[in-house]
Write a protein that holds these residues in place. Sequence first.
Motif, PDB file in Angstrom:
ATOM      1  N   LEU A  12       0.830  -1.217   0.000  1.00 50.77           N
ATOM      2  CA  LEU A  12       0.000   0.000   0.000  1.00 50.77           C
ATOM      3  C   LEU A  12       0.865   1.269   0.000  1.00 50.77           C
ATOM      4  O   LEU A  12       0.546   2.241  -0.680  1.00 50.77           O
ATOM      5  CB  LEU A  12      -0.952  -0.001   1.196  1.00 50.77           C
ATOM      6  CG  LEU A  12      -2.100  -1.004   1.117  1.00 50.77           C
ATOM      7  CD1 LEU A  12      -2.780  -1.151   2.472  1.00 50.77           C
ATOM      8  CD2 LEU A  12      -3.098  -0.604   0.042  1.00 50.77           C
ATOM      9  N   VAL A  15       2.069   1.719  -3.531  1.00 53.04           N
ATOM     10  CA  VAL A  15       0.996   2.242  -4.382  1.00 53.04           C
ATOM     11  C   VAL A  15       0.856   3.748  -4.189  1.00 53.04           C
ATOM     12  O   VAL A  15       0.738   4.507  -5.154  1.00 53.04           O
ATOM     13  CB  VAL A  15      -0.345   1.523  -4.084  1.00 53.04           C
ATOM     14  CG1 VAL A  15      -1.529   2.280  -4.664  1.00 53.04           C
ATOM     15  CG2 VAL A  15      -0.306   0.091  -4.601  1.00 53.04           C
ATOM     16  N   LEU A  16       0.892   4.194  -2.947  1.00 58.03           N
ATOM     17  CA  LEU A  16       0.730   5.617  -2.670  1.00 58.03           C
ATOM     18  C   LEU A  16       1.921   6.437  -3.168  1.00 58.03           C
ATOM     19  O   LEU A  16       1.742   7.544  -3.690  1.00 58.03           O
ATOM     20  CB  LEU A  16       0.498   5.837  -1.170  1.00 58.03           C
ATOM     21  CG  LEU A  16      -0.866   5.339  -0.679  1.00 58.03           C
ATOM     22  CD1 LEU A  16      -0.901   5.248   0.837  1.00 58.03           C
ATOM     23  CD2 LEU A  16      -1.992   6.222  -1.196  1.00 58.03           C
ATOM     24  N   ARG A  19       1.592   6.647  -6.877  1.00 63.89           N
ATOM     25  CA  ARG A  19       0.540   7.620  -7.199  1.00 63.89           C
ATOM     26  C   ARG A  19       1.093   9.044  -7.118  1.00 63.89           C
ATOM     27  O   ARG A  19       0.807   9.882  -7.965  1.00 63.89           O
ATOM     28  CB  ARG A  19      -0.641   7.457  -6.244  1.00 63.89           C
ATOM     29  CG  ARG A  19      -1.807   8.338  -6.635  1.00 63.89           C
ATOM     30  CD  ARG A  19      -2.923   8.303  -5.646  1.00 63.89           C
ATOM     31  NE  ARG A  19      -3.536   6.996  -5.593  1.00 63.89           N
ATOM     32  CZ  ARG A  19      -4.434   6.666  -4.664  1.00 63.89           C
ATOM     33  NH1 ARG A  19      -4.779   7.530  -3.732  1.00 63.89           N
ATOM     34  NH2 ARG A  19      -4.976   5.480  -4.658  1.00 63.89           N
ATOM     35  N   THR A 108      -5.526   5.043   0.352  1.00 64.73           N
ATOM     36  CA  THR A 108      -5.479   4.547  -1.024  1.00 64.73           C
ATOM     37  C   THR A 108      -6.847   4.694  -1.689  1.00 64.73           C
ATOM     38  O   THR A 108      -6.937   5.074  -2.854  1.00 64.73           O
ATOM     39  CB  THR A 108      -5.035   3.068  -1.044  1.00 64.73           C
ATOM     40  OG1 THR A 108      -3.749   2.982  -0.427  1.00 64.73           O
ATOM     41  CG2 THR A 108      -4.954   2.533  -2.448  1.00 64.73           C
TER      42      THR A 108
END
Length: 173
Positions: A12, A15-16, A19, A108
């Motif tokens: 996670l 992913v952040l 992003r 998320t």
Amino acid sequence: VEIVAITSHVALSAVLVVRFAMAQPSALEVIAAAALLLPAMLGADFVSAIVQFTADRFGDTSTPIFERNLIRSFREHHDDPKAMTHHDFVTIAGDTCLLSVPLLALMTWLVPASSTANRLFILFMVLFLSCVFMISQVHKWSHMDEKAPALVLKLQRWGLLLDPVHHEKHHTA
């Protein structure tokens, strides 16, 4: 469960961070993001101190939800401070990730990277939760004396990580 929590925390967080990078931040935004590391570290240290103070002084080993993984482990640590040096990384960091993963998941799903403020908030939280994630390992290293990894020993000597001499004061009556 602990392995899943650690894996989820790392995934996670990645992913952040991706992003953030995919939003093509400006140079100023990248500098601001880098500047968030120190407040994230200080915040994690402060929160861990509050948690330790609370677990050491309130409730007992029959307190619902918190008894096994929080209160008991903190109190046992004072009876045998070196016991944690025999635990592996999964045991040391797993419980912390059980708390951080829901926060990372919410960010998320609920916090879009559509503005600079959102992106910096997301990155601060990733840094903060990553520092919280490492607090128990840093604590473990402070009990390992000269058996800690060489880089850790240097960082302790430079005052960048909790050193055994300073931390021993916490275990003195």
